[in-house]
Scaffold this motif. Sequence first.
Motif, short mmCIF file in Angstrom:
data_model
loop_
_atom_site.label_atom_id
_atom_site.label_comp_id
_atom_site.label_asym_id
_atom_site.label_seq_id
_atom_site.Cartn_x
_atom_site.Cartn_y
_atom_site.Cartn_z
N GLY A 125 -2.98 -5.44 -3.61
CA GLY A 125 -2.74 -4.60 -2.43
C GLY A 125 -4.01 -3.95 -1.88
N GLY A 126 -3.84 -2.72 -1.42
CA GLY A 126 -4.91 -2.01 -0.73
C GLY A 126 -6.20 -1.92 -1.52
N LYS A 185 -8.69 4.31 -2.56
CA LYS A 185 -7.90 5.53 -2.72
C LYS A 185 -7.06 5.50 -3.99
CE LYS A 185 -6.55 4.46 1.16
NZ LYS A 185 -6.11 4.05 2.47
N ASP A 186 -6.28 4.47 -4.10
CA ASP A 186 -5.44 4.39 -5.29
C ASP A 186 -5.38 2.95 -5.78
OD1 ASP A 186 -2.70 5.13 -3.06
OD2 ASP A 186 -3.74 3.23 -3.37
N ASP A 241 -3.20 -0.12 -7.35
CA ASP A 241 -1.92 -0.75 -7.66
C ASP A 241 -2.19 -1.96 -8.55
OD1 ASP A 241 -0.20 0.88 -6.07
OD2 ASP A 241 -0.97 -0.12 -4.29
N ARG A 261 15.27 -3.31 6.32
CA ARG A 261 14.30 -2.37 5.82
C ARG A 261 14.02 -2.57 4.33
NH1 ARG A 261 10.59 -0.84 4.46
NH2 ARG A 261 9.85 1.24 4.07
N ARG A 265 5.45 -12.11 -1.04
CA ARG A 265 6.38 -11.14 -0.44
C ARG A 265 5.63 -10.03 0.31
NH1 ARG A 265 6.13 -6.14 -3.00
NH2 ARG A 265 5.20 -6.22 -5.08
N ARG A 266 4.32 -9.98 0.16
CA ARG A 266 3.54 -8.89 0.76
C ARG A 266 3.36 -9.10 2.25
NH1 ARG A 266 1.41 -5.74 -3.41
NH2 ARG A 266 2.21 -6.55 -5.37
N ASP A 267 3.07 -8.04 2.99
CA ASP A 267 3.16 -8.11 4.44
C ASP A 267 2.04 -8.91 5.13
OD1 ASP A 267 1.46 -6.04 3.73
OD2 ASP A 267 2.49 -4.49 4.88
N ASN A 299 -3.44 -7.92 2.56
CA ASN A 299 -2.77 -7.12 1.53
C ASN A 299 -2.17 -7.99 0.44
OD1 ASN A 299 -3.32 -4.82 2.95
ND2 ASN A 299 -1.28 -4.65 3.88
N ASP A 326 11.86 -6.71 7.18
CA ASP A 326 11.49 -5.30 7.10
C ASP A 326 10.79 -4.91 8.40
OD1 ASP A 326 10.51 -2.80 6.63
OD2 ASP A 326 9.40 -3.32 4.80
N ARG A 351 7.27 -3.17 8.97
CA ARG A 351 6.02 -3.95 8.98
C ARG A 351 5.39 -4.02 10.37
NH1 ARG A 351 8.75 -8.53 5.17
NH2 ARG A 351 8.55 -7.38 3.21
N ARG A 355 -0.68 0.02 12.74
CA ARG A 355 -1.51 0.97 12.00
C ARG A 355 -2.72 0.29 11.36
NH1 ARG A 355 -1.88 2.32 5.97
NH2 ARG A 355 0.38 2.03 5.81
N PHE A 356 -2.48 -0.83 10.67
CA PHE A 356 -3.60 -1.51 10.01
C PHE A 356 -4.61 -2.03 11.03
CE2 PHE A 356 -0.78 -2.10 6.16
CZ PHE A 356 -1.59 -1.39 5.29
N TYR A 403 -8.26 -0.50 10.65
CA TYR A 403 -9.31 -1.41 10.20
C TYR A 403 -10.04 -2.11 11.35
CZ TYR A 403 -7.90 -0.55 5.45
OH TYR A 403 -7.66 0.06 4.26
N ARG A 407 -0.95 8.12 10.10
CA ARG A 407 -2.08 7.40 9.51
C ARG A 407 -2.93 6.76 10.59
NH1 ARG A 407 0.32 4.45 4.15
NH2 ARG A 407 0.88 6.35 3.08
#
Length: 428
Positions: A23-24, A36-37, A39, A90, A107-109, A113, A151, A154, A160-161, A165, A198
């Motif tokens: 991910g991120g 940042k974090d 996963d 969703r 499965r990721r968007d 990512n 979903d 997305r 947003r992305f 970015y 964001r």
Amino acid sequence: MEKLGLGLLEQLEQAGYEAYFVGGYVRDKYLGKPVKDIDIATSARPEEVVKLFTRTIPTGLKHGTVTVLAEGETFEVTTFRKESDYADFRRPDEVEFISELEEDLRRRDFTMNAMAMDKNGVIRDPFGGKDDLQAGLLRCVGDPAERFREDALRMLRCVRFAAVYGLAVDEATWQAVLERRELLLHVAMERVRVELERMMAGPHPVEGWRLLAASGLLAFTKEALDWPYSAAEGCALPAELGTLAALEDAGQRWILLLLTAGMDAKRSRELLRKLTFSLKDLERFARAAEFHQWASETEWTADMARKCNGLEACSAAEAWQLAALQIGVEAASDWLAVMEALERQDYPAAPGLRLPVDQGREWLNGLKVRELKELALTGGELIAASGRSAGPWVGAAMSRLLRLAAVGRVANIKQELLEAALKAEGGA
Ligand code: ATP
Ligand code: MG
């Protein structure tokens, strides 16, 4: 944090499982951006993850997510999974744990990512995320229309992305946004706000609004939003919005956005409430609209005194509080502090917030009294004359007198000030 994360990967591998950063984290690492974090995705089942580490929180066991705590840091460890049947547009009805990394990435968007990194820093990138990033493209994994049907959030993540970015949206992905935009109806308003926030806090907020305007997405939120940026047929962005990114404070960006959209306080409040902003943000932003409306309609001349006195009855204190916020004076409790800041010009000029500064300064210069110590009456004298004991009422009464004397409504003469104060106290 990264060293601890590596430790986690190693522990999982030693126990016989596969484990990767995903991910991120991988995306930002590849771009050389601060992370940042972290996963982690693993072939270990949630209950096996819980067993393996000393401190864990069962964050979303059903969806395969366990939070692992290590030396004060937290890591989201999620079992490789597949999602099926998105009946509510969703959330998946069911998730199925699997043993294949690639299936999990599928499965990721977005392709950027959907990359994984092993403990040696080798990136697994089955969907071409690196190439897309190199080309400056944001692209869905797989069939975009299908992914947005699964979903609908997305689509907002897409905007947003792209904005955060600085990416162009891949053509097929963009077409799918236009095709599926009505599905935004199924997304909770809170999630809409989070994505917008964001986007607004990022380096290219105007680009985000351009995409939203071009897509007409915001015409399809669960609760209808009443403002120009939610026109299904798209809308032109006012030129003043161009300065959005120049404002450091995200709150000020929202204020500018509301003002340039021509939103008055009432409409601003309604909009912000629907977007589930906190009461604190809501009041701050909406009052700015209120103040701005008032300040721009008010002629700051000698006549100002009368107008200000008229306002005092209802919301002068609030209005000045707002001006304080706008020009960055912390906790100014009344208009004197604000006007003084205006006079010193020691505030960050907020483009688009057109405070009539020059007129205000002129007006300030014309004030008869500016500080409590210039008043011909002291708090002590007021207490003695009132026959009451000291208390918070004294400060309130004194600052009211200061306002009245400053604009000449009461002469700065002890007897007159006393009379004005006692009359008000008696009436209260
Ligand atoms: P950031 O944390 O900077 O917002 P992120 O990519 O880490 O970005 P998260 O929401 O933390 O975003 O999600 C982590 C990862 O989970 C994403 O990178 C993506 O692979 C996947 N993901 C998150 N939300 C979705 C979604 N709605 N649909 C598909 N995949 C998603
Ligand atoms: Mg993240």
